[in-house]
Write a protein that holds these residues in place. Structure first.
Motif, PDB file in Angstrom:
ATOM      1  N   GLN A  12       0.825  -1.209   0.000  1.00  0.00           N
ATOM      2  CA  GLN A  12       0.000   0.000   0.000  1.00  0.00           C
ATOM      3  C   GLN A  12       0.860   1.259   0.000  1.00  0.00           C
ATOM      4  OE1 GLN A  12      -2.612  -0.966   3.334  1.00  0.00           O
ATOM      5  NE2 GLN A  12      -4.293  -1.221   1.873  1.00  0.00           N
ATOM      6  N   GLU A  13       1.929   1.246   0.770  1.00  0.00           N
ATOM      7  CA  GLU A  13       2.844   2.392   0.817  1.00  0.00           C
ATOM      8  C   GLU A  13       3.530   2.605  -0.535  1.00  0.00           C
ATOM      9  OE1 GLU A  13       6.929   3.484   3.216  1.00  0.00           O
ATOM     10  OE2 GLU A  13       5.431   2.261   4.241  1.00  0.00           O
ATOM     11  N   VAL A  14       3.961   1.505  -1.151  1.00  0.00           N
ATOM     12  CA  VAL A  14       4.630   1.597  -2.451  1.00  0.00           C
ATOM     13  C   VAL A  14       3.647   2.075  -3.521  1.00  0.00           C
ATOM     14  CG1 VAL A  14       5.785   0.268  -4.268  1.00  0.00           C
ATOM     15  CG2 VAL A  14       6.388  -0.114  -1.861  1.00  0.00           C
ATOM     16  N   CYS A  15       2.442   1.525  -3.525  1.00  0.00           N
ATOM     17  CA  CYS A  15       1.438   1.960  -4.513  1.00  0.00           C
ATOM     18  C   CYS A  15       1.092   3.431  -4.332  1.00  0.00           C
ATOM     19  CB  CYS A  15       0.186   1.093  -4.426  1.00  0.00           C
ATOM     20  SG  CYS A  15       0.377  -0.540  -5.180  1.00  0.00           S
ATOM     21  N   GLN A  16       1.017   3.892  -3.099  1.00  0.00           N
ATOM     22  CA  GLN A  16       0.723   5.306  -2.856  1.00  0.00           C
ATOM     23  C   GLN A  16       1.862   6.184  -3.354  1.00  0.00           C
ATOM     24  OE1 GLN A  16      -2.305   6.579  -1.588  1.00  0.00           O
ATOM     25  NE2 GLN A  16      -1.376   8.378  -2.535  1.00  0.00           N
ATOM     26  N   VAL A  43       3.917   5.494  -5.833  1.00  0.00           N
ATOM     27  CA  VAL A  43       3.834   5.506  -7.294  1.00  0.00           C
ATOM     28  C   VAL A  43       2.677   6.401  -7.735  1.00  0.00           C
ATOM     29  CG1 VAL A  43       3.435   4.100  -9.361  1.00  0.00           C
ATOM     30  CG2 VAL A  43       4.950   3.261  -7.539  1.00  0.00           C
ATOM     31  N   HIS A  44       1.539   6.297  -7.073  1.00  0.00           N
ATOM     32  CA  HIS A  44       0.383   7.153  -7.378  1.00  0.00           C
ATOM     33  C   HIS A  44       0.780   8.628  -7.273  1.00  0.00           C
ATOM     34  CE1 HIS A  44      -3.952   8.297  -7.300  1.00  0.00           C
ATOM     35  NE2 HIS A  44      -3.465   9.308  -6.602  1.00  0.00           N
ATOM     36  N   ASP A  45       1.433   8.987  -6.179  1.00  0.00           N
ATOM     37  CA  ASP A  45       1.846  10.378  -5.981  1.00  0.00           C
ATOM     38  C   ASP A  45       2.855  10.820  -7.042  1.00  0.00           C
ATOM     39  OD1 ASP A  45       0.167  10.446  -3.781  1.00  0.00           O
ATOM     40  OD2 ASP A  45       1.793  10.198  -2.317  1.00  0.00           O
ATOM     41  N   ALA A  46       3.735   9.906  -7.458  1.00  0.00           N
ATOM     42  CA  ALA A  46       4.708  10.227  -8.510  1.00  0.00           C
ATOM     43  C   ALA A  46       3.996  10.513  -9.823  1.00  0.00           C
ATOM     44  CB  ALA A  46       5.697   9.072  -8.675  1.00  0.00           C
ATOM     45  N   VAL A  47       2.990   9.705 -10.141  1.00  0.00           N
ATOM     46  CA  VAL A  47       2.210   9.923 -11.369  1.00  0.00           C
ATOM     47  C   VAL A  47       1.491  11.267 -11.300  1.00  0.00           C
ATOM     48  CG1 VAL A  47       0.229   9.114 -12.714  1.00  0.00           C
ATOM     49  CG2 VAL A  47       1.918   7.473 -11.887  1.00  0.00           C
ATOM     50  N   LYS A  48       0.884  11.525 -10.167  1.00  0.00           N
ATOM     51  CA  LYS A  48       0.139  12.774  -9.994  1.00  0.00           C
ATOM     52  C   LYS A  48       1.036  13.993 -10.175  1.00  0.00           C
ATOM     53  CE  LYS A  48      -2.997  15.034  -6.769  1.00  0.00           C
ATOM     54  NZ  LYS A  48      -3.734  14.871  -5.509  1.00  0.00           N
ATOM     55  N   SER A  49       2.237  13.951  -9.580  1.00  0.00           N
ATOM     56  CA  SER A  49       3.124  15.114  -9.674  1.00  0.00           C
ATOM     57  C   SER A  49       3.865  15.181 -11.011  1.00  0.00           C
ATOM     58  CB  SER A  49       4.112  15.133  -8.514  1.00  0.00           C
ATOM     59  OG  SER A  49       5.007  14.051  -8.594  1.00  0.00           O
ATOM     60  N   ALA A  50       4.378  14.057 -11.490  1.00  0.00           N
ATOM     61  CA  ALA A  50       5.194  14.077 -12.716  1.00  0.00           C
ATOM     62  C   ALA A  50       4.364  14.210 -13.988  1.00  0.00           C
ATOM     63  CB  ALA A  50       6.065  12.824 -12.792  1.00  0.00           C
ATOM     64  N   LEU A  51       3.179  13.606 -14.000  1.00  0.00           N
ATOM     65  CA  LEU A  51       2.341  13.653 -15.203  1.00  0.00           C
ATOM     66  C   LEU A  51       1.182  14.633 -15.084  1.00  0.00           C
ATOM     67  CD1 LEU A  51       2.125   9.871 -16.215  1.00  0.00           C
ATOM     68  CD2 LEU A  51       3.822  11.588 -16.870  1.00  0.00           C
ATOM     69  N   LYS A  57      13.548   7.103  -7.206  1.00  0.00           N
ATOM     70  CA  LYS A  57      13.933   7.730  -5.934  1.00  0.00           C
ATOM     71  C   LYS A  57      13.055   7.225  -4.795  1.00  0.00           C
ATOM     72  CE  LYS A  57      15.830  11.901  -7.972  1.00  0.00           C
ATOM     73  NZ  LYS A  57      15.558  13.296  -8.315  1.00  0.00           N
ATOM     74  N   GLY A  58      11.758   7.068  -5.067  1.00  0.00           N
ATOM     75  CA  GLY A  58      10.846   6.547  -4.048  1.00  0.00           C
ATOM     76  C   GLY A  58      11.168   5.113  -3.667  1.00  0.00           C
ATOM     77  N   LEU A  59      11.563   4.299  -4.636  1.00  0.00           N
ATOM     78  CA  LEU A  59      11.934   2.912  -4.363  1.00  0.00           C
ATOM     79  C   LEU A  59      13.245   2.832  -3.591  1.00  0.00           C
ATOM     80  CD1 LEU A  59      10.942   1.293  -7.764  1.00  0.00           C
ATOM     81  CD2 LEU A  59       9.751   1.044  -5.570  1.00  0.00           C
ATOM     82  N   GLN A  60      14.108   3.800  -3.810  1.00  0.00           N
ATOM     83  CA  GLN A  60      15.384   3.833  -3.099  1.00  0.00           C
ATOM     84  C   GLN A  60      15.158   3.944  -1.590  1.00  0.00           C
ATOM     85  OE1 GLN A  60      18.071   6.901  -4.438  1.00  0.00           O
ATOM     86  NE2 GLN A  60      19.844   5.654  -3.943  1.00  0.00           N
ATOM     87  N   ALA A  61      14.107   4.616  -1.188  1.00  0.00           N
ATOM     88  CA  ALA A  61      13.765   4.727   0.233  1.00  0.00           C
ATOM     89  C   ALA A  61      13.408   3.365   0.833  1.00  0.00           C
ATOM     90  CB  ALA A  61      12.608   5.707   0.423  1.00  0.00           C
ATOM     91  N   HIS A  62      13.119   2.388  -0.027  1.00  0.00           N
ATOM     92  CA  HIS A  62      12.799   1.023   0.415  1.00  0.00           C
ATOM     93  C   HIS A  62      13.959   0.066   0.146  1.00  0.00           C
ATOM     94  CE1 HIS A  62       8.633   1.993   1.280  1.00  0.00           C
ATOM     95  NE2 HIS A  62       8.625   2.688   0.162  1.00  0.00           N
ATOM     96  N   GLY A  63      15.138   0.614  -0.159  1.00  0.00           N
ATOM     97  CA  GLY A  63      16.322  -0.204  -0.315  1.00  0.00           C
ATOM     98  C   GLY A  63      16.628  -0.678  -1.723  1.00  0.00           C
ATOM     99  N   VAL A  64      15.884  -0.187  -2.727  1.00  0.00           N
ATOM    100  CA  VAL A  64      16.133  -0.580  -4.115  1.00  0.00           C
ATOM    101  C   VAL A  64      16.920   0.525  -4.805  1.00  0.00           C
ATOM    102  CG1 VAL A  64      15.083  -1.202  -6.319  1.00  0.00           C
ATOM    103  CG2 VAL A  64      13.993  -1.921  -4.177  1.00  0.00           C
TER     104      VAL A  64
END
Length: 110
Positions: free
Chosen positions: A18-22, A24-32, A78-85
């Protein structure tokens, strides 16, 4: 109108789905610049995803009516990096679709 599908074999991402999907959702909202009601995000657990022959990776597939993929994939990495990727373990594709190729509420938009 964007549909973002995230495939991963990284257990922590699946555990925090849920945190990861949110994120990604926020990234889409801001970037697109797309409104919330048109954004769809799916996180799919894969048995194995490799980038450069290394497991524990992520594939991001985006279908959208327009948008800047460069800004989006950078924000997601960048968001995934916060989760160790690490960003080097993230690959992605962007497919521009027309209104008649994208459906919501059981019918194409155009």
């Amino acid at each position: 109108m964007p549909l973002v599908t995230v495939f991963t074999d990284v257990d922590v991402l699946v555990a925090k789905k849920q945190e990861v999907c949110q994120m990604v959702h926020d990234a889409v909202k801001s970037a697109l610049g797309k409104p919330d009601q048109y954004i769809t995000v799916a996180l799919m657990k894969a048995e194995c995803v490799t980038v450069a022959g290394q497991e524990a990776s992520v594939v991001v597939e985006v279908d959208s009516i327009g948008g800047d993929f460069g800004g989006l994939i950078s924000t997601i990495a960048k968001g995934l990096q916060a989760h160790g990727v690490e960003p080097s373990k993230v690959t992605g594709t962007f497919r521009g679709v027309s209104f008649k190729e994208f459906a919501m509420n059981g019918r194409p938009l155009g």
